[in-house]
Design an enzyme around this catalytic site. Sequence first.
Site, PDB file in Angstrom:
ATOM      1  N   ASN A   1      -3.617 -16.305  12.646  1.00 44.70           N
ATOM      2  CA  ASN A   1      -2.801 -15.169  12.220  1.00 44.70           C
ATOM      3  C   ASN A   1      -1.731 -14.963  13.293  1.00 44.70           C
ATOM      4  O   ASN A   1      -1.989 -14.365  14.338  1.00 44.70           O
ATOM      5  CB  ASN A   1      -3.707 -13.930  12.083  1.00 44.70           C
ATOM      6  CG  ASN A   1      -2.970 -12.732  11.532  1.00 44.70           C
ATOM      7  OD1 ASN A   1      -1.751 -12.764  11.366  1.00 44.70           O
ATOM      8  ND2 ASN A   1      -3.704 -11.676  11.270  1.00 44.70           N
TER       9      ASN A   1
ATOM     10  N   ARG B   1      -2.154 -17.360   8.005  1.00 43.50           N
ATOM     11  CA  ARG B   1      -1.837 -16.146   7.264  1.00 43.50           C
ATOM     12  C   ARG B   1      -0.312 -15.988   7.209  1.00 43.50           C
ATOM     13  O   ARG B   1       0.369 -16.103   8.225  1.00 43.50           O
ATOM     14  CB  ARG B   1      -2.434 -14.949   7.975  1.00 43.50           C
ATOM     15  CG  ARG B   1      -2.147 -13.680   7.252  1.00 43.50           C
ATOM     16  CD  ARG B   1      -2.787 -12.528   7.951  1.00 43.50           C
ATOM     17  NE  ARG B   1      -2.752 -11.373   7.093  1.00 43.50           N
ATOM     18  CZ  ARG B   1      -3.497 -10.317   7.283  1.00 43.50           C
ATOM     19  NH1 ARG B   1      -4.342 -10.303   8.280  1.00 43.50           N
ATOM     20  NH2 ARG B   1      -3.405  -9.300   6.490  1.00 43.50           N
TER      21      ARG B   1
ATOM     22  N   HIS C   1      -1.798  -6.619   2.026  1.00 46.77           N
ATOM     23  CA  HIS C   1      -3.252  -6.580   2.286  1.00 46.77           C
ATOM     24  C   HIS C   1      -4.029  -7.347   1.213  1.00 46.77           C
ATOM     25  O   HIS C   1      -5.232  -7.106   1.015  1.00 46.77           O
ATOM     26  CB  HIS C   1      -3.797  -5.128   2.259  1.00 46.77           C
ATOM     27  CG  HIS C   1      -3.462  -4.316   3.474  1.00 46.77           C
ATOM     28  ND1 HIS C   1      -3.275  -2.962   3.404  1.00 46.77           N
ATOM     29  CD2 HIS C   1      -3.301  -4.649   4.767  1.00 46.77           C
ATOM     30  CE1 HIS C   1      -3.003  -2.484   4.617  1.00 46.77           C
ATOM     31  NE2 HIS C   1      -3.008  -3.504   5.451  1.00 46.77           N
TER      32      HIS C   1
ATOM     33  N   ARG D   1       3.206   5.257   9.698  1.00 44.98           N
ATOM     34  CA  ARG D   1       4.128   5.078   8.559  1.00 44.98           C
ATOM     35  C   ARG D   1       3.981   6.231   7.578  1.00 44.98           C
ATOM     36  O   ARG D   1       2.860   6.678   7.328  1.00 44.98           O
ATOM     37  CB  ARG D   1       3.809   3.775   7.818  1.00 44.98           C
ATOM     38  CG  ARG D   1       4.342   2.535   8.497  1.00 44.98           C
ATOM     39  CD  ARG D   1       3.915   1.297   7.749  1.00 44.98           C
ATOM     40  NE  ARG D   1       3.044   0.485   8.569  1.00 44.98           N
ATOM     41  CZ  ARG D   1       2.301  -0.519   8.116  1.00 44.98           C
ATOM     42  NH1 ARG D   1       2.311  -0.847   6.841  1.00 44.98           N
ATOM     43  NH2 ARG D   1       1.548  -1.205   8.939  1.00 44.98           N
TER      44      ARG D   1
ATOM     45  N   GLU E   1     -10.857 -10.718   6.584  1.00 41.70           N
ATOM     46  CA  GLU E   1      -9.764 -11.535   6.059  1.00 41.70           C
ATOM     47  C   GLU E   1      -9.873 -12.993   6.500  1.00 41.70           C
ATOM     48  O   GLU E   1      -9.552 -13.907   5.747  1.00 41.70           O
ATOM     49  CB  GLU E   1      -8.423 -10.926   6.498  1.00 41.70           C
ATOM     50  CG  GLU E   1      -8.110  -9.656   5.722  1.00 41.70           C
ATOM     51  CD  GLU E   1      -7.309  -8.629   6.482  1.00 41.70           C
ATOM     52  OE1 GLU E   1      -7.714  -8.261   7.611  1.00 41.70           O
ATOM     53  OE2 GLU E   1      -6.290  -8.166   5.956  1.00 41.70           O
TER      54      GLU E   1
END
Length: 352
Positions: free
Chosen positions: A7, A66, A150, A211, A338
């Site tokens: 990743n 990823r 996601h 956010r 993940e």
Amino acid sequence: MKIFVLNSGSSSIKYKFFLYKDGKFKVIDSGVIEHIGEGKNYPKNHKEALELIDEDFNSFDIIAHRVVHGGSYFTEPTIINQDVIKKIEEVSYLAPLHNPANLEGIKALSRIDTTQIAFFDTAFHQTMPIESYRYAIGEEYSNIRRYGFHGISHQYLTKEASKLLNKSIDRCNLITLHLGNGASVTAIKNGKSIDTSMGFTPLEGLIMGSRCGNIDAGAIIYLAEQLKKSPKEIEHILNYESGLKAICGTNDMREIIKNYKNGDKKAQLAFKMFCNRVKKYIGAYIALIGKVDAIIFSGGIGENSKEVRDEVCSNMEHLGIRKDKNSPISIFTIKTNEELEMAKGSLEILKI
Ligand code: ADP
């Protein structure tokens, strides 16, 4: 079978090395290399960073990367070749902070003679129907559409929930909540994403650590026109200075819960706003999906915070959500993984 999962971020590389044997995955090694390109004491680039990992990359059977954005091109994990690299580059304008960094990792290992597979955060949501992914703006702006993110996590949660429900994936109707620093919720009908809260960028939807999530587009125009903020400044405000942090001064849910229990009004407000936004999506997605089998809580907050789970599920009995064992809609807490989803997905793609 040796699988290396990578990743790559702009200044960091996270990795996990799995051994697949006798139908089981075992983690052999994992780690993070940080501060890439941040001065002379650190690796200069991703290639140098990967050299710090004490592994012979030629010895891996599969390397899984990823990639945040696959645009409309990629609906599933894809074996990397020159054409795939070109397409990832082509859609980089949609994720300028992420895709170039993901590509650095891919390019740094391009000489390795091993099957390499790209996993896209957007791919799982490519099953959304047009009425979910289209914004109500003119067709001339059709590249401004909802993609969702996601996806690797929502897909993993879907598979795990199907096991818990003892039901085949294509019969599972779920609402998956990935609640971490970044947070999103997905409506899953018959095992497929039919709507998700993140949109054109990961800024839409839930209130997140820093956010804002959903906000009136008119507020952006106000920031620009009346307050004379530049696009760069607005991007920074909405991505890094908003959300929980803006409401109560911290994006750490543990601290927020501790503070609100001590009577801190701002922490109470942040907690309530965060949970209410999640609740609203659950209600909306029940309306969209129809009969829902289970709601899945995941991500750092979803997995660990009973307070958030309880608040989100409170006063929802009329929708079939109860806190007892007989709840018509099951409530599961599942730790997302993940990297494991990518390792498993690699075998699926290669039909191993
Ligand atoms: P990221 O999106 O960066 O991967 P994580 O999934 O690790 O984030 O989630 C980070 C969030 O999880 C933080 O807000 C953190 O406070 C929260 N968190 C972690 N442990 C707990 C806990 N025990 N109780 C409440 N919140 C927690």
